[in-house]
Design an enzyme around this catalytic site. Sequence first.
Site, PDB file in Angstrom:
ATOM      1  N   ASN A 195      -7.843   3.355  11.012  1.00 22.51           N
ATOM      2  CA  ASN A 195      -7.906   4.624  10.277  1.00 22.51           C
ATOM      3  C   ASN A 195      -8.844   4.470   9.083  1.00 22.51           C
ATOM      4  O   ASN A 195      -8.764   3.500   8.337  1.00 22.51           O
ATOM      5  CB  ASN A 195      -6.522   5.051   9.790  1.00 22.51           C
ATOM      6  N   HIS A 215       1.453   5.068  -2.284  1.00 20.85           N
ATOM      7  CA  HIS A 215       1.009   5.990  -3.336  1.00 20.85           C
ATOM      8  C   HIS A 215       2.157   6.701  -4.034  1.00 20.85           C
ATOM      9  O   HIS A 215       2.024   7.105  -5.189  1.00 20.85           O
ATOM     10  CB  HIS A 215       0.064   7.036  -2.741  1.00 20.85           C
ATOM     11  N   HIS A 267      -5.367  -0.022   6.369  1.00 17.35           N
ATOM     12  CA  HIS A 267      -4.833   0.725   7.512  1.00 17.35           C
ATOM     13  C   HIS A 267      -5.793   0.689   8.710  1.00 17.35           C
ATOM     14  O   HIS A 267      -6.510   1.646   8.999  1.00 17.35           O
ATOM     15  CB  HIS A 267      -4.434   2.150   7.173  1.00 17.35           C
ATOM     16  N   HIS A 303       0.864  -1.189   0.000  1.00 13.64           N
ATOM     17  CA  HIS A 303       0.000   0.000   0.000  1.00 13.64           C
ATOM     18  C   HIS A 303       0.894   1.231   0.000  1.00 13.64           C
ATOM     19  O   HIS A 303       1.304   1.722   1.039  1.00 13.64           O
ATOM     20  CB  HIS A 303      -0.911  -0.018   1.226  1.00 13.64           C
ATOM     21  N   GLU A 313      -7.192   1.751  -4.704  1.00 15.21           N
ATOM     22  CA  GLU A 313      -7.779   2.174  -3.427  1.00 15.21           C
ATOM     23  C   GLU A 313      -8.974   3.079  -3.744  1.00 15.21           C
ATOM     24  O   GLU A 313      -8.844   4.279  -3.884  1.00 15.21           O
ATOM     25  CB  GLU A 313      -6.765   2.892  -2.538  1.00 15.21           C
ATOM     26  N   LEU A 328      -5.335  13.205   8.344  1.00 16.04           N
ATOM     27  CA  LEU A 328      -4.133  12.482   7.941  1.00 16.04           C
ATOM     28  C   LEU A 328      -4.215  12.186   6.452  1.00 16.04           C
ATOM     29  O   LEU A 328      -5.255  11.764   5.937  1.00 16.04           O
ATOM     30  CB  LEU A 328      -3.989  11.191   8.734  1.00 16.04           C
ATOM     31  N   ASP A 352       3.768   4.329  12.288  1.00 15.26           N
ATOM     32  CA  ASP A 352       4.572   5.554  12.397  1.00 15.26           C
ATOM     33  C   ASP A 352       4.367   6.257  13.733  1.00 15.26           C
ATOM     34  O   ASP A 352       4.997   7.277  14.006  1.00 15.26           O
ATOM     35  CB  ASP A 352       4.254   6.512  11.247  1.00 15.26           C
ATOM     36  N   GLY A 353       3.473   5.738  14.578  1.00 11.44           N
ATOM     37  CA  GLY A 353       3.219   6.355  15.871  1.00 11.44           C
ATOM     38  C   GLY A 353       2.188   7.461  15.826  1.00 11.44           C
ATOM     39  O   GLY A 353       1.799   7.985  16.879  1.00 11.44           O
ATOM     40  N   ASP A 370       1.495   3.413   3.268  1.00 11.67           N
ATOM     41  CA  ASP A 370       0.532   4.394   2.752  1.00 11.67           C
ATOM     42  C   ASP A 370       1.272   5.692   2.432  1.00 11.67           C
ATOM     43  O   ASP A 370       0.724   6.790   2.546  1.00 11.67           O
ATOM     44  CB  ASP A 370      -0.596   4.632   3.755  1.00 11.67           C
TER      45      ASP A 370
END
Length: 385
Positions: free
Chosen positions: A219, A61, A216, A59, A129, A307, A248-249, A273
């Site tokens: 999210n 882009h 994801h 995934h 997607e 995001l 990534d936190g 992503d």
Amino acid sequence: MYYLIKARAFLLENRQEEEKNYLEVIDGRFGQLIETPQPEAEVIDFGDSIIAPGLFDTHIHGVNGADVMDGTQTSFQVISEALLGVGVTRFLPTTLTSSVEELTRVVKKLRVAIESGLNGAKPEGIYLEGPYFTPEHKGAQNPKYFTDPSLDDFHALQQASGNHVVKIALASERAQAINFIKAVSKENVKVALGHTNADFDTANEAIHAGATIFVHLFNGMKGLHHRDPGTAGACLLNEQTFAELICDGYHVCADMVNLTHKIKKDHLVLITDCMKAGLLPEGHYNLGEFPVIVKDGVARTEHNGSLAGSVLKLIDGVKNIAQWANIDLFEAWKLGSMSPAISMGVQDRIGSIAEGKCADFVVLDNELNVTHAAVDGKLKDLHHL
């Protein structure tokens, strides 16, 4: 082509091997791990390094200023080369929600790139997607293109792509979604659920129809609630499904990553992503048609602060989950290599260092920096891609 790789350690599916220090590469595929080479054998000595299977980003882009939706061979090549430099040897170029006409243009260009080859990481097919999403959890997808699933439109895109579409994401509550999932699943296309407000029962219906991946996780979907487990709960409670995580936190906190790993284990799939700002300085960019600001390691839309993908390197996601879930490096690495391969049904060819598989590997120094990489056994000079 026959040569041996010598190194301090090898990351295998079930352990870190440090006794047998030589790995065969035979005609682009892995051979056996051995202790003592034949005197006449060609040996590439990586000294105190660790050899790991190439990572597989299912995934992504864009990166390094290039976006899949640019639809140009130059952009595809930039993405391919940049990914190899950070340890990714296979990837799924991922489109954004757009018009059928624009998606057709892009998949036609991707077909050329896939069939002619790229000089870095190798595409394993195309990931659509969207555009079958719902506005409640649109994220950075453009809702003006959202529509109900259409087999006619999908088949036209698949034909334009040369049958290279291998994965599609949708919202399971859209009209005709369940029938669509049943149909394309039988055509060996992996169906992912994302950007969806589906309740628990609807998500389960989609799983039973053939959906296997959750985009994801947490999210862009209806989350956990004590009276409705939602889409996220359906993923966690169905052992056979795969949970994508952006480690990534920012997208998911460390404790939730740890919890998800305890539940999903090797059905957790690390993704990035990543958008075009990956590997570039912070500042102003675009994700599709939306202006995006990248600041403090986070990409957000200028309009509402949502995001907007990430700027994560997959290898950093591996390092993060190793720490957050307190697991060994080989186990964390599998979540970025073998688990993605299993989720796409290509684990017989790629995803791990095993005899007969494609010799995709990366060389790591003691700080886990990538120093060299190979695709199909062909070593690449990362400084001169």
